[in-house]
Design an enzyme around this catalytic site. Structure first.
Site, mmCIF file in Angstrom:
data_model
loop_
_atom_site.group_PDB
_atom_site.id
_atom_site.type_symbol
_atom_site.label_atom_id
_atom_site.label_comp_id
_atom_site.label_asym_id
_atom_site.label_seq_id
_atom_site.Cartn_x
_atom_site.Cartn_y
_atom_site.Cartn_z
ATOM 1 N N TYR A 63 -4.285 20.875 26.595
ATOM 2 C CA TYR A 63 -4.245 19.586 27.320
ATOM 3 C C TYR A 63 -3.430 18.531 26.562
ATOM 4 O O TYR A 63 -3.654 17.333 26.743
ATOM 5 C CB TYR A 63 -5.649 19.001 27.541
ATOM 6 C CG TYR A 63 -6.573 19.825 28.386
ATOM 7 C CD1 TYR A 63 -6.174 20.316 29.626
ATOM 8 C CD2 TYR A 63 -7.867 20.092 27.968
ATOM 9 C CE1 TYR A 63 -7.033 21.062 30.409
ATOM 10 C CE2 TYR A 63 -8.734 20.837 28.748
ATOM 11 C CZ TYR A 63 -8.315 21.324 29.966
ATOM 12 O OH TYR A 63 -9.162 22.065 30.730
ATOM 13 N N CYS B 159 -13.007 19.327 39.311
ATOM 14 C CA CYS B 159 -13.942 18.818 38.294
ATOM 15 C C CYS B 159 -13.502 17.521 37.610
ATOM 16 O O CYS B 159 -14.255 16.557 37.593
ATOM 17 C CB CYS B 159 -14.183 19.884 37.226
ATOM 18 S SG CYS B 159 -15.022 21.312 37.900
ATOM 19 N N ASN C 41 -0.637 7.457 15.708
ATOM 20 C CA ASN C 41 -1.540 6.317 15.584
ATOM 21 C C ASN C 41 -2.215 5.973 16.908
ATOM 22 O O ASN C 41 -3.393 5.622 16.940
ATOM 23 C CB ASN C 41 -0.801 5.106 15.011
ATOM 24 C CG ASN C 41 -0.786 5.153 13.485
ATOM 25 O OD1 ASN C 41 -1.322 6.089 12.883
ATOM 26 N ND2 ASN C 41 -0.184 4.172 12.848
ATOM 27 N N TYR D 47 0.827 -1.217 0.000
ATOM 28 C CA TYR D 47 0.000 0.000 0.000
ATOM 29 C C TYR D 47 0.858 1.263 0.000
ATOM 30 O O TYR D 47 0.618 2.186 -0.775
ATOM 31 C CB TYR D 47 -0.961 -0.021 1.201
ATOM 32 C CG TYR D 47 -2.050 -1.028 0.979
ATOM 33 C CD1 TYR D 47 -3.205 -0.679 0.305
ATOM 34 C CD2 TYR D 47 -1.881 -2.353 1.378
ATOM 35 C CE1 TYR D 47 -4.188 -1.622 0.042
ATOM 36 C CE2 TYR D 47 -2.848 -3.305 1.123
ATOM 37 C CZ TYR D 47 -4.002 -2.934 0.455
ATOM 38 O OH TYR D 47 -4.961 -3.860 0.175
ATOM 39 N N VAL D 48 1.863 1.296 0.857
ATOM 40 C CA VAL D 48 2.676 2.512 0.954
ATOM 41 C C VAL D 48 3.614 2.626 -0.246
ATOM 42 O O VAL D 48 3.692 3.673 -0.897
ATOM 43 C CB VAL D 48 3.470 2.514 2.279
ATOM 44 C CG1 VAL D 48 4.488 3.646 2.308
ATOM 45 C CG2 VAL D 48 2.518 2.647 3.458
HETATM 46 N N1 LIG Z 1 -0.989 0.693 4.919
HETATM 47 C C1 LIG Z 1 -1.047 1.886 5.445
HETATM 48 O O1 LIG Z 1 -2.066 2.585 5.380
HETATM 49 C C2 LIG Z 1 0.168 2.482 6.094
HETATM 50 C C3 LIG Z 1 0.195 3.835 6.381
HETATM 51 C C4 LIG Z 1 1.332 4.389 6.976
HETATM 52 C C5 LIG Z 1 2.422 3.567 7.276
HETATM 53 N N2 LIG Z 1 2.359 2.231 7.010
HETATM 54 C C6 LIG Z 1 3.538 1.424 7.315
HETATM 55 O O2 LIG Z 1 4.252 1.246 6.101
HETATM 56 C C7 LIG Z 1 4.860 -0.065 6.044
HETATM 57 C C8 LIG Z 1 4.345 -0.822 4.828
HETATM 58 O O3 LIG Z 1 2.951 -0.987 4.963
HETATM 59 P P1 LIG Z 1 2.080 -1.589 3.775
HETATM 60 O O4 LIG Z 1 0.669 -1.557 4.235
HETATM 61 O O5 LIG Z 1 2.431 -0.914 2.512
HETATM 62 O O6 LIG Z 1 2.636 -3.102 3.758
HETATM 63 P P2 LIG Z 1 2.288 -4.257 2.717
HETATM 64 O O7 LIG Z 1 2.307 -5.517 3.485
HETATM 65 O O8 LIG Z 1 1.068 -3.895 1.921
HETATM 66 O O9 LIG Z 1 3.510 -4.231 1.712
HETATM 67 C C9 LIG Z 1 4.804 -4.605 2.083
HETATM 68 C C10 LIG Z 1 5.503 -5.138 0.837
HETATM 69 O O10 LIG Z 1 6.870 -5.376 1.167
HETATM 70 C C11 LIG Z 1 7.275 -6.513 0.412
HETATM 71 N N3 LIG Z 1 8.548 -7.040 0.946
HETATM 72 C C12 LIG Z 1 8.766 -7.770 2.064
HETATM 73 N N4 LIG Z 1 10.068 -8.048 2.184
HETATM 74 C C13 LIG Z 1 10.704 -7.471 1.135
HETATM 75 C C14 LIG Z 1 12.054 -7.399 0.713
HETATM 76 N N5 LIG Z 1 13.037 -8.003 1.391
HETATM 77 N N6 LIG Z 1 12.329 -6.709 -0.403
HETATM 78 C C15 LIG Z 1 11.358 -6.103 -1.117
HETATM 79 N N7 LIG Z 1 10.049 -6.152 -0.764
HETATM 80 C C16 LIG Z 1 9.740 -6.826 0.346
HETATM 81 C C17 LIG Z 1 6.091 -7.443 0.520
HETATM 82 O O11 LIG Z 1 6.112 -8.465 -0.479
HETATM 83 C C18 LIG Z 1 4.932 -6.460 0.331
HETATM 84 O O12 LIG Z 1 4.588 -6.337 -1.020
HETATM 85 C C19 LIG Z 1 4.529 -0.708 7.380
HETATM 86 O O13 LIG Z 1 5.565 -0.473 8.279
HETATM 87 C C20 LIG Z 1 3.261 0.010 7.810
HETATM 88 O O14 LIG Z 1 3.101 -0.030 9.213
HETATM 89 C C21 LIG Z 1 1.272 1.674 6.405
#
Ligand SMILES: NC(=O)c1ccc[n+]([C@@H]2O[C@H](COP(=O)([O-])OP(=O)(O)OC[C@H]3O[C@@H](n4cnc5c(N)ncnc54)[C@H](O)[C@@H]3O)[C@@H](O)[C@H]2O)c1
Length: 433
Positions: free
Chosen positions: A253, A264, A210, A10-11
């Site tokens: 706060y 209060c 968060n 996603y990110v």
């Molecule tokens: N999803 C959200 O809305 C969001 C928002 C802010 C921050 N985050 C943070 O961002 C990070 C990623 O979240 P996400 O939801 O995109 O995760 P995700 O699980 O959707 O994607 C992670 C990707 O990393 C890949 N991956 C794993 N090991 C790898 C490697 N060695 N080399 C290359 N690719 C590899 C996986 O195959 C997967 O496609 C997390 O730490 C999450 O907490 C997520």
């Protein structure tokens, strides 16, 4: 810039699409062959509104490709952004294995290529993680100047991720020592308005955000449950609550410091949770507010008693500045506990006039601190004395006068966030910062 993006979830996918739309050349890296294949065709590996067009466009312009091989990506780019997952492990802790794996591979590729590089961690990681990963896996490259490392937390929300990327609700970037990143990175990647802090502060900001979001949702839901139990529409209540942008939806706060107290907040939290209980409801968050506040007070007492000082000066006894209200004032409890342990105590609070105290306020003194008169000093110099621990609970003394009186024999414990106290010759310590 030529940018590698590790992790096409996603990110990573949104980051790739948005940065390509700004004209950057993107190499996506993922361990999943199917994701790499899709990405190479300009197809998003996830469902996110607006992303299809961005990736299709980037592909058409020749700004996008993907690979499973780290060395291939590193050889082709000058900057890497790490967006791999950081899931919970079985014990509830943070599993850094994916990030560690990527950092190790990047380190190996850079040592082989001998090219300078910039590494930006975006995965959510606990404070200290960037320092640990760099120390374990990349320290040689960073020290030699071949690698610059930043922590840049992501605040996007799925389903509005593209818009959130373009106009983030918050932009914070962490550098090793809090010094500003080069101007080209601020302009092209972090945003010129991004706040610059050190790595652990940037890491902590993400968790604080968060946790705050989770606390807001839980709070609204608990108000909803108790409201429904007594036939009140809590959506109307919360909508009115949000109209107060001075105390409610504001920075008021929101500063770590004094426990809450006064006539209060403790009483009303007690009554509301009692109402819920008598209606058979469990409201774990609201029910634990008083317990958390007491724990906070205990941690203050612990800090005080951990110092070597047996003489303590309390600046501000009432529950907040410019009031003589002592009801449920945390500092009364601190004073009482210290007296019980044999501390030599002096109190300075210009808002307090013992002779004028009446009713419930006087009862606090009669029951908890009958000897208050002998501890309360109206003269600041006598209160501060020649030595001791100054527990600054309120900004209740003129700074210029304090500055003349506080010496290196004192130790200042700042409970209220009074940054000027750091300038004194005494040792300074913040209560919870
Ligand atoms: N999803 C959200 O809305 C969001 C928002 C802010 C921050 N985050 C943070 O961002 C990070 C990623 O979240 P996400 O939801 O995109 O995760 P995700 O699980 O959707 O994607 C992670 C990707 O990393 C890949 N991956 C794993 N090991 C790898 C490697 N060695 N080399 C290359 N690719 C590899 C996986 O195959 C997967 O496609 C997390 O730490 C999450 O907490 C997520």
């Amino acid at each position: 810039m030529r940018i590698s993006i590790f992790g096409l979830g996603y990110v990573g996918a949104v980051t790739a699409g948005c940065l390509a739309s700004h004209g950057h050349y993107i190499v996506g890296v993922d361990v999943h062959p199917a994701k790499v294949e899709d990405f190479n065709k300009g197809i998003p590996p996830i469902v996110e509104p607006g992303l299809d067009e961005l990736l299709k466009d980037a592909k058409a312009k020749g700004l996008l490709r993907a690979t499973q091989h780290c060395a291939d990506a590193i050889a082709d780019t000058e900057l890497s952004i790490v967006c791999v997952g950081t899931p919970s492990n079985a014990a509830g802790g943070l599993d850094l294995n994916f990030v560690r794996g990527v950092a190790r591979e990047i380190g190996e590729a850079l040592r082989a290529s001998r090219k300078p590089h910039t590494l930006v961690f975006r995965s959510t990681m606990l404070p200290g993680s960037t320092a640990k990963l760099v120390g374990e896996l990349l320290g040689d490259l960073e020290k030699s100047g071949a690698l610059r490392v930043f922590y840049y937390p992501e605040f996007l929300r799925e389903s509005t991720a593209v818009a959130d990327f373009e106009t983030p609700s918050l932009a914070v970037v962490g550098s090793h020592d809090g010094s500003a990143p080069p101007a080209d990175l601020m302009k092209n990647l972090f945003g010129e308005k991004a706040a610059v802090v050190n790595w652990p502060t940037a890491e902590m900001v993400k968790y604080a955000c968060n946790a705050f979001h989770a606390a807001k949702i839980t709070f609204a839901n608990e108000v909803g449950r108790v409201g429904k139990a007594v036939s009140v529409d809590a959506r109307a209540v919360m909508s009115l609550l949000c109209q107060d942008t001075r105390l409610n939806i504001s920075s008021y706060y929101m500063k770590p410091g004094n426990p809450f107290g006064g006539s209060c907040l403790p009483k009303d939290v007690r009554a509301l949770t009692n109402l819920a209980r008598t209606n058979g409801l469990s409201l774990p968050m609201l029910e634990n507010l008083l317990a958390s506040n007491e724990r906070h007070l205990s941690s203050l007492l612990h800090l005080i008693t951990e110092t070597e000082h047996r003489e303590v000066v309390i600046l501000g006894l009432s529950f907040k500045s410019n009031t003589d209200d002592l009801r449920e004032s945390p500092m009364v409890d601190v004073a009482q506990a210290l007296l019980g342990r044999g501390y030599k105590l002096r109190i300075y609070d210009p808002a307090l006039n013992l002779a004028a105290l009446v009713g419930a306020n006087k009862r606090v003194i009669d029951t908890k601190m009958p000897h208050l008169a002998s501890l309360l000093h109206t003269d600041l110099a006598t209160a501060i004395g020649a030595r001791g621990l100054i527990v600054a609970a309120q900004k209740c003394a003129p700074l210029a006068e304090l500055k003349k009186l506080v010496t290196a024999n004192h130790h200042v414990l700042d409970v209220n966030g009074w940054a000027d106290l750091k300038e004194f010759s005494a040792k300074y310590e913040g209560f919870c910062w």
